[in-house]
Design an enzyme around this catalytic site. Structure first.
Site, PDB file in Angstrom:
ATOM      1  N   SER A 136      -9.566  11.209  23.089  1.00  0.00           N
ATOM      2  CA  SER A 136     -11.742  11.679  23.835  1.00  0.00           C
ATOM      3  C   SER A 136     -11.504  13.266  24.010  1.00  0.00           C
ATOM      4  CB  SER A 136     -11.328  10.580  25.192  1.00  0.00           C
ATOM      5  OG  SER A 136     -10.282  11.494  25.833  1.00  0.00           O
ATOM      6  N   HIS A 161      -2.847  16.986  23.859  1.00  0.00           N
ATOM      7  CA  HIS A 161      -2.174  16.340  25.330  1.00  0.00           C
ATOM      8  C   HIS A 161      -1.184  15.364  25.025  1.00  0.00           C
ATOM      9  CE1 HIS A 161      -5.902  14.489  24.570  1.00  0.00           C
ATOM     10  NE2 HIS A 161      -5.809  13.349  25.431  1.00  0.00           N
ATOM     11  N   LYS A 191       0.645  -0.919   0.170  1.00  0.00           N
ATOM     12  CA  LYS A 191       0.062  -0.092   0.480  1.00  0.00           C
ATOM     13  C   LYS A 191       0.619   1.476   0.051  1.00  0.00           C
ATOM     14  CE  LYS A 191      -4.461  -0.925   1.749  1.00  0.00           C
ATOM     15  NZ  LYS A 191      -5.035  -1.116   2.864  1.00  0.00           N
ATOM     16  N   CYS A 231     -14.012  23.311  26.582  1.00  0.00           N
ATOM     17  CA  CYS A 231     -13.205  22.652  26.672  1.00  0.00           C
ATOM     18  C   CYS A 231     -12.466  22.757  27.835  1.00  0.00           C
ATOM     19  CB  CYS A 231     -11.893  23.124  25.817  1.00  0.00           C
ATOM     20  SG  CYS A 231     -10.091  22.331  25.814  1.00  0.00           S
ATOM     21  N   HIS A 291      -5.870  25.654  21.786  1.00  0.00           N
ATOM     22  CA  HIS A 291      -6.333  24.763  21.677  1.00  0.00           C
ATOM     23  C   HIS A 291      -6.127  24.219  19.841  1.00  0.00           C
ATOM     24  CE1 HIS A 291     -10.091  22.362  21.997  1.00  0.00           C
ATOM     25  NE2 HIS A 291     -10.691  21.654  21.088  1.00  0.00           N
ATOM     26  N   CYS A 293      22.218   0.136  19.173  1.00  0.00           N
ATOM     27  CA  CYS A 293      23.149   1.351  18.819  1.00  0.00           C
ATOM     28  C   CYS A 293      23.907   0.011  17.166  1.00  0.00           C
ATOM     29  CB  CYS A 293      24.692   0.972  20.051  1.00  0.00           C
ATOM     30  SG  CYS A 293      24.755   2.126  21.049  1.00  0.00           S
TER      31      CYS A 293
END
Ligand SMILES: [Zn+2]
Ligand SMILES: [Zn+2]
Ligand SMILES: [Zn+2]
Length: 342
Positions: A162, A167, A22, A40, A114, A200
């Site tokens: 949600s 955040h 894809k 909010c 926001h 590493c």
């Protein structure tokens, strides 16, 4: 011909499905566009709607809690998966084992704005987020009940967010999660055979072949792993060996912020603003793993659904070969990286 590939760290096999290969535009997905919300709890002015803040970065000279003039806030999750108060009280339940659901579940509110994301906010603000991860890990490390601190982000509804307001989250756990143990044990096994860090070695080999490198800067290398579970799975690794994120030298965080922001912008361009998760893979807090473990950040765009086969076998079918994934990301042109003034 599809290919079975084995992850050298965990020993996990994946199927790279070249026949059904894809390209970025072949995935059907929900874009992770931010919507302005009527209310909010993370927006400035609503500080009282979250539990009392644990940490905040403010630019003003008076850092009082009532001050809405913050750049970043850390608050307890209002609906925590685990509770902070109490003893573990480990018990047998017949042949079973149990303990109280003790832990810390915190939300890092990344910005007062926001509609801003990690991909669009100034590098300095992304760096602040990384410092907040470090500050919280250093604090929670002192709590002897905890064994691991999981730092992660869900971006976009499809990836489990949600709330739209940008955040990240952190959960301190009194146990070592199975996936963490698998990675630690694999790295330890490799080290006991070769006396070298497997990460590493991966960095060295991938730097030479270059086919799975997505981006690089002075301190970090970003690659598609050899046997990724998911299309466009991407790891950011520090070039300098260090097992614990919080023990990185302070100079590293700026370049990590730059790299994270760059990679997210590349993913946005190539995958049309995908939902994604990132997870910080770092050392358990009460063990010295510095010989063999090497912290890193795993970014997984939400492009596929896991189904019965993956559930039953733990073998993931990945429709985008990592070489192709890295090539798309490497080739992303980024005239669109807008630096918002702070
Ligand atoms: Zn908000
Ligand atoms: Zn290493
Ligand atoms: Zn990992």
């Amino acid at each position: 011909m599809p290919e079975l590939r084995k992850d050298p760290i965990t020993g996990r096999w994946v199927i790279i499905s070249t026949d059904r290969s894809k390209r970025p535009s072949d995935f059907s997905r929900e874009r992770a566009d931010l919507k302005s919300a009527s209310f909010c709890p993370f927006c400035p002015g609503n500080e009282a709607k979250t539990p009392p803040e644990i940490l905040a970065y403010r630019t003003g000279e008076n850092g009082r809690q009532s001050n809405a003039n913050w750049n970043l806030r850390v608050v307890p999750n209002k609906f925590p998966a685990l509770r902070i108060e109490g003893d573990l009280d480990r018990q047998a339940d017949g042949m079973f084992d149990k303990m109280n659901g003790i832990g810390a579940h915190e939300v890092i509110i990344e910005t007062p704005n926001h509609m801003e994301t990690l991909a669009t906010m100034p590098v300095k603000r992304v760096e602040d987020l990384l410092w907040a991860f470090r500050d919280r890990i250093l604090d929670l490390k002192q709590d002897r009940r905890f064994k691991y601190i999981m730092v992660f982000k869900n971006h976009g509804e499809a990836a489990g967010a949600s709330l739209d307001h940008p955040h990240s989250q952190l959960i301190a756990l009194p146990i070592l999660p199975k996936q963490v143990v698998e990675e630690l044990e694999g790295a330890k096994r490799y080290f006991s055979n070769k006396e070298r860090c497997i990460f590493c070695d991966i960095i060295r080999q991938e730097s030479e072949s270059r086919i799975r490198i997505a981006a690089e800067n002075q301190d970090f290398i970003t690659l598609s792993p050899y046997a990724p579970r998911y299309p466009f799975e991407t790891w950011i690794l520090p070039r300098r060996h260090e097992s614990a994120f919080e023990n990185s030298p302070s100079t590293l965080y700026e370049n990590l912020a730059k790299m994270l922001r760059l990679v997210l912008n590349k993913a946005i361009q190539v995958l049309d603003n995908p939902a994604y998760n990132f997870v910080l893979h770092t050392s358990p807090i009460q063990e010295n793993t510095n010989d063999y473990y090497h912290w890193h950040l795993e970014i997984i765009p939400k492009l596929t659904k896991t189904a019965g086969f993956e559930l039953g076998s733990g073998v993931y079918i990945n429709p985008t070969p990592p070489d192709a994934g890295a090539r798309f990301l490497r080739g992303a042109r980024l005239e669109e990286v807008v630096v918002v003034q702070s």
